[in-house]
Design a protein around this motif. Structure first.
Motif, PDB file in Angstrom:
ATOM      1  N   UNK A   1      42.920  45.903  38.673  1.00 22.65           N
ATOM      2  CA  UNK A   1      43.402  46.626  40.279  1.00 22.65           C
ATOM      3  C   UNK A   1      41.513  46.371  40.157  1.00 22.65           C
ATOM      4  N   UNK A   2      40.586  46.460  38.862  1.00 25.69           N
ATOM      5  CA  UNK A   2      39.449  45.883  38.790  1.00 25.69           C
ATOM      6  C   UNK A   2      38.978  45.213  40.212  1.00 25.69           C
ATOM      7  N   UNK A   3      39.603  43.814  40.049  1.00 22.86           N
ATOM      8  CA  UNK A   3      39.234  42.764  40.609  1.00 22.86           C
ATOM      9  C   UNK A   3      39.830  42.704  42.009  1.00 22.86           C
ATOM     10  N   UNK A   4      41.157  43.773  42.060  1.00 25.49           N
ATOM     11  CA  UNK A   4      41.377  44.279  43.470  1.00 25.49           C
ATOM     12  C   UNK A   4      40.350  45.125  44.579  1.00 25.49           C
ATOM     13  N   UNK A   5      39.871  45.674  44.032  1.00 22.20           N
ATOM     14  CA  UNK A   5      38.978  46.854  44.495  1.00 22.20           C
ATOM     15  C   UNK A   5      38.152  46.069  44.574  1.00 22.20           C
ATOM     16  N   UNK A   6      37.264  45.165  43.725  1.00 28.35           N
ATOM     17  CA  UNK A   6      35.730  44.327  44.118  1.00 28.35           C
ATOM     18  C   UNK A   6      36.500  43.253  45.759  1.00 28.35           C
ATOM     19  N   UNK A   7      37.058  42.517  45.312  1.00 28.12           N
ATOM     20  CA  UNK A   7      37.638  42.077  46.188  1.00 28.12           C
ATOM     21  C   UNK A   7      37.610  42.591  47.673  1.00 28.12           C
ATOM     22  N   UNK A   8      37.955  43.828  47.639  1.00 29.65           N
ATOM     23  CA  UNK A   8      37.782  44.789  49.103  1.00 29.65           C
ATOM     24  C   UNK A   8      37.137  45.058  49.416  1.00 29.65           C
ATOM     25  N   UNK A   9      36.758  45.376  48.835  1.00 28.73           N
ATOM     26  CA  UNK A   9      34.878  45.924  49.067  1.00 28.73           C
ATOM     27  C   UNK A   9      34.414  45.041  49.075  1.00 28.73           C
ATOM     28  N   UNK A  10      34.449  43.472  48.836  1.00 22.91           N
ATOM     29  CA  UNK A  10      33.645  42.294  48.708  1.00 22.91           C
ATOM     30  C   UNK A  10      34.066  42.358  50.720  1.00 22.91           C
ATOM     31  N   UNK A  11      35.389  42.006  50.861  1.00 26.51           N
ATOM     32  CA  UNK A  11      35.953  42.017  51.993  1.00 26.51           C
ATOM     33  C   UNK A  11      36.400  39.665  51.550  1.00 26.51           C
ATOM     34  N   UNK A  12      36.576  40.101  50.463  1.00 30.67           N
ATOM     35  CA  UNK A  12      37.397  38.455  49.671  1.00 30.67           C
ATOM     36  C   UNK A  12      36.096  37.564  50.137  1.00 30.67           C
ATOM     37  N   UNK A  13      35.540  37.767  50.186  1.00 30.72           N
ATOM     38  CA  UNK A  13      34.456  36.553  50.655  1.00 30.72           C
ATOM     39  C   UNK A  13      33.270  36.229  48.768  1.00 30.72           C
ATOM     40  N   UNK A  14      33.953  35.344  48.757  1.00 25.91           N
ATOM     41  CA  UNK A  14      33.424  34.607  46.984  1.00 25.91           C
ATOM     42  C   UNK A  14      31.626  35.242  46.590  1.00 25.91           C
ATOM     43  N   UNK A  15      30.758  34.909  47.494  1.00 25.85           N
ATOM     44  CA  UNK A  15      29.748  35.278  47.175  1.00 25.85           C
ATOM     45  C   UNK A  15      29.553  36.445  47.517  1.00 25.85           C
ATOM     46  N   UNK A  16      30.046  37.359  48.179  1.00 22.53           N
ATOM     47  CA  UNK A  16      29.544  38.707  47.885  1.00 22.53           C
ATOM     48  C   UNK A  16      30.187  39.381  46.885  1.00 22.53           C
ATOM     49  N   UNK A  17      32.225  38.920  46.644  1.00 20.03           N
ATOM     50  CA  UNK A  17      32.301  38.887  44.993  1.00 20.03           C
ATOM     51  C   UNK A  17      31.303  39.164  43.777  1.00 20.03           C
ATOM     52  N   UNK A  18      30.234  38.051  44.105  1.00 15.25           N
ATOM     53  CA  UNK A  18      28.885  38.030  42.483  1.00 15.25           C
ATOM     54  C   UNK A  18      28.021  39.382  42.252  1.00 15.25           C
ATOM     55  N   UNK A  19      28.211  39.932  43.736  1.00 11.86           N
ATOM     56  CA  UNK A  19      27.034  41.229  43.946  1.00 11.86           C
ATOM     57  C   UNK A  19      27.659  42.271  43.473  1.00 11.86           C
ATOM     58  N   UNK A  20      29.182  43.117  44.123  1.00 10.17           N
ATOM     59  CA  UNK A  20      30.150  43.771  44.137  1.00 10.17           C
ATOM     60  C   UNK A  20      30.575  43.365  42.406  1.00 10.17           C
ATOM     61  N   UNK A  21      30.810  42.408  41.693  1.00 15.14           N
ATOM     62  CA  UNK A  21      31.083  42.729  40.815  1.00 15.14           C
ATOM     63  C   UNK A  21      30.155  43.031  39.446  1.00 15.14           C
ATOM     64  N   UNK A  22      28.625  42.644  39.998  1.00 18.28           N
ATOM     65  CA  UNK A  22      27.781  42.752  39.168  1.00 18.28           C
ATOM     66  C   UNK A  22      27.191  44.705  38.962  1.00 18.28           C
TER      67      UNK A  22
END
Length: 369
Positions: A286-307
């Motif tokens: 669910x953490x991964x799903x929320x990270x992807x949702x906030x980053x709008x499925x952008x892989x680079x944005x996922x790096x910053x949101x995951x941090x």
């Protein structure tokens, strides 16, 4: 005509920037307001609580290591979610695929005796492959029986949890050589992923996650297969007309998402726990799903949101230790932020914009009359 096209493109770009600013600005403000109410209701000063969260995430090298330690699984599972969501596939079974991958990695990690590099590679790829096989079930049910993958992948999370618990409790413990009902034996040192920063808990799994994010960005941005994968999800009928092999791509999306999810479970076991703990992956998906949702499925944005997500997870443990707050207060704030981000701000923005434009025209007409 050319000037009008450029002007239209410029307006669309500026509107897009305003929508993005409104989306994250409003979401953050409302979430902070809710968080303030929750914190004050528990009798804790807001400024003190926020300072402790920051201290728990970045207070020293060890705490920064905890932040990065949590960043790795959040990023890797965010990538797994991004792969499926970007292509229109609702893979909600990331927790189950992560658990299966972790269990397989742990069993190979403590039973096989191989040279260090070969042992790690075998465990990692076996974990990814097992996650891929597990996600094959909802993929086949969707493609050949028309059963919505949303329900199937969600239910398979519980199946994976029960199956892994049964494997550890009834099979491994029943051998008589190992009696724990909550974890497997520790993996061999040859299967362990080394620590990346000394005196911290962050392993090279973080580097693996970042490489995966960059690779996925390159795949979608610069390759024809990546473009076809996006088209499969964004417009299925258009993709068929354009000659895209939809069935093959749909299956490939599922398998790739499951592989990354299984891989994340494997590197968690090999790099952090050094054994399989029952239930370790329950909330990670669910953490991964929320990270992807906030980053709008952008892989680079996922790096910053995951941090940021990793910092909040590390900081929430700190406030539970030094204040009367429960760490789930931070979890509530995170989930509310995701809910706020999920609002259709584009529709809201244009509704307000057109309402203002109509009012101005009506006022102008009255003045002219």
């Amino acid at each position: 005509m050319k000037k009008k096209w450029r002007r239209g493109a410029s307006l669309l770009k500026s509107d897009s920037a305003r929508i993005m600013l409104m989306k994250y600005g409003i979401s953050l403000l409302v979430t902070m307001l809710l968080g303030s109410i929750l914190i004050y209701a528990q009798g804790v000063d807001l400024g003190y609580a926020m300072a402790e969260v920051f201290k728990g995430a970045f207070g020293n090298l060890y705490k920064l290591g905890n932040t990065l330690r949590w960043t790795a699984p959040c990023l890797m599972l965010g990538i797994a979610a991004s792969v499926s969501f970007k292509a229109g596939v609702d893979n909600l079974g990331l927790s189950g695929q992560c658990a299966i991958g972790g269990l397989v990695a742990a069993v190979i990690g403590y039973t096989a005796e191989l040279p260090p590099v070969a042992h790690v590679l075998l465990c990692v790829f076996a974990a990814g492959f097992s996650g891929m096989l597990y996600v094959l079930v909802p993929a086949i049910m969707r493609l050949f029986f028309g059963i919505n993958e949303f329900i199937v992948t969600l239910m398979l999370n519980f199946v994976a949890e029960i199956m892994s618990e049964y494997t550890v409790d009834m099979i491994l413990a029943a051998t008589g050589e190992y009696t724990s009902a909550t974890s497997t034996p520790s993996i061999l040192s040859s299967a362990q992923i080394p620590i990346m920063i000394p005196n911290t808990s962050v392993s090279y799994s973080l580097l693996i996650a970042i490489v995966l994010a960059v690779a996925l960005y390159v795949l979608y941005k610069f390759t024809l297969p990546g473009y076809e994968l996006k088209q499969t999800g964004e417009n299925l009928r258009f993709a068929k007309v354009g000659g895209v092999k939809v069935v093959r791509n749909f299956l490939l999306i599922f398998l790739l998402s499951g592989f990354v999810a299984g891989l994340s479970g494997g590197v968690e076991v090999l790099g952090v726990y050094k054994k399989f703990n029952v239930g370790f992956a329950t909330n990670l998906g669910w953490d991964g799903i929320m990270v992807a949702r906030i980053a709008e499925s952008n892989p680079i944005a996922c790096i910053f949101v995951a941090f940021i997500w990793g910092a909040l997870k590390a900081g929430s443990l700190q406030i539970e230790r030094v204040t009367e707050l429960n760490r789930f207060t931070v979890e509530c704030m995170k989930m509310f932020f995701v809910l706020m981000v999920s609002i259709d701000y584009e529709r809201l923005y244009y509704s307000v914009k057109y309402a203002i434009a109509r009012r101005r025209r009506r006022n102008a007409g009255k003045e002219a009359g």
